[in-house]
Design a protein around this motif. Structure first.
Motif, PDB file in Angstrom:
ATOM      1  N   ILE A  93      38.717  45.144  27.174  1.00 27.42           N
ATOM      2  CA  ILE A  93      40.251  44.926  27.317  1.00 27.42           C
ATOM      3  C   ILE A  93      40.493  45.074  28.932  1.00 27.42           C
ATOM      4  N   ASN A  94      41.341  44.129  29.224  1.00 27.16           N
ATOM      5  CA  ASN A  94      41.747  43.793  30.834  1.00 27.16           C
ATOM      6  C   ASN A  94      40.713  43.206  31.461  1.00 27.16           C
ATOM      7  N   ALA A  95      39.738  42.773  30.998  1.00 22.02           N
ATOM      8  CA  ALA A  95      38.490  42.229  31.470  1.00 22.02           C
ATOM      9  C   ALA A  95      39.085  41.233  32.848  1.00 22.02           C
ATOM     10  N   LEU A  96      40.003  40.313  32.394  1.00 19.52           N
ATOM     11  CA  LEU A  96      40.415  39.556  33.506  1.00 19.52           C
ATOM     12  C   LEU A  96      41.162  40.007  34.732  1.00 19.52           C
ATOM     13  N   THR A  97      42.170  40.997  34.278  1.00 25.22           N
ATOM     14  CA  THR A  97      42.462  41.949  35.423  1.00 25.22           C
ATOM     15  C   THR A  97      41.335  42.493  36.251  1.00 25.22           C
ATOM     16  N   PHE A 144      38.322  41.325  36.627  1.00 19.34           N
ATOM     17  CA  PHE A 144      38.024  40.133  37.507  1.00 19.34           C
ATOM     18  C   PHE A 144      38.466  39.699  38.578  1.00 19.34           C
ATOM     19  N   GLN A 145      40.017  39.739  38.419  1.00 18.98           N
ATOM     20  CA  GLN A 145      41.078  39.502  39.401  1.00 18.98           C
ATOM     21  C   GLN A 145      40.815  40.149  40.667  1.00 18.98           C
ATOM     22  N   ILE A 146      40.794  41.730  40.465  1.00 17.50           N
ATOM     23  CA  ILE A 146      40.745  42.634  41.400  1.00 17.50           C
ATOM     24  C   ILE A 146      39.221  42.459  42.106  1.00 17.50           C
ATOM     25  N   TYR A 147      38.279  42.219  41.489  1.00 12.22           N
ATOM     26  CA  TYR A 147      36.976  42.050  41.858  1.00 12.22           C
ATOM     27  C   TYR A 147      36.814  40.828  42.860  1.00 12.22           C
ATOM     28  N   ILE A 148      37.357  39.664  42.259  1.00 10.11           N
ATOM     29  CA  ILE A 148      37.124  38.679  43.176  1.00 10.11           C
ATOM     30  C   ILE A 148      38.063  38.637  44.369  1.00 10.11           C
ATOM     31  N   ASN A 149      39.284  39.180  44.310  1.00  6.33           N
ATOM     32  CA  ASN A 149      40.110  39.447  45.518  1.00  6.33           C
ATOM     33  C   ASN A 149      39.483  40.414  46.465  1.00  6.33           C
ATOM     34  N   TYR A 157      44.012  32.958  40.893  1.00  2.00           N
ATOM     35  CA  TYR A 157      44.593  33.597  39.925  1.00  2.00           C
ATOM     36  C   TYR A 157      43.472  33.620  38.974  1.00  2.00           C
ATOM     37  N   LEU A 158      43.133  34.803  38.429  1.00  2.00           N
ATOM     38  CA  LEU A 158      41.975  34.874  37.390  1.00  2.00           C
ATOM     39  C   LEU A 158      41.004  34.275  37.560  1.00  2.00           C
ATOM     40  N   ASN A 159      40.487  32.935  36.730  1.00  2.00           N
ATOM     41  CA  ASN A 159      39.212  32.526  37.233  1.00  2.00           C
ATOM     42  C   ASN A 159      39.530  30.968  37.726  1.00  2.00           C
ATOM     43  N   ASP A 160      40.848  30.897  38.463  1.00  4.24           N
ATOM     44  CA  ASP A 160      40.874  29.612  39.118  1.00  4.24           C
ATOM     45  C   ASP A 160      41.183  29.787  40.719  1.00  4.24           C
TER      46      ASP A 160
END
Length: 100
Positions: free
Chosen positions: A7-11, A13-18, A32-35
């Motif tokens: 749950i909230n994996a994309l969120t 990931f967004q925080i991690y990549i930022n 934005y997410l994986n883009d």
């Protein structure tokens, strides 16, 4: 036994990549997410910026799927916007909906 969904994996990931690429955020790229949208003024700078981002991702063992990548585009669609060299605009069909 309990099953845990991502749950909230994309969120996350967004925080991690930022956090991973924070030094470049909004300077040479948007994400934005994986883009990841990498932008530059010249071809030479673009090659350098792409290399910086790819190097950083490789260090962290984050990999890209080359077939999903688009390099050196003069225009593209990103988050429902048309992005060009000196202009960002909405898609024409979205503008038409608003006008009608």
């Amino acid at each position: 036994m309990m099953l845990f969904d991502l749950i909230n994996a994309l969120t996350f990931f967004q925080i991690y990549i930022n956090q991973t690429l924070f030094e470049f955020l909004n300077i040479i790229y948007l994400i934005y997410l994986n883009d990841i949208l990498i932008f530059s003024e010249t071809h030479k700078k673009h090659v350098h910026y792409v290399q910086q981002i790819l190097d950083k991702l490789q260090i962290l063992k984050l990999y890209i799927k080359l077939f999903k990548c688009k390099f050196f585009k003069k225009e593209l669609f990103f988050l429902e916007y048309k992005v060009e060299k000196r202009e960002i605009s909405m898609k024409k069909n979205q503008v038409q909906i608003i006008q009608d």
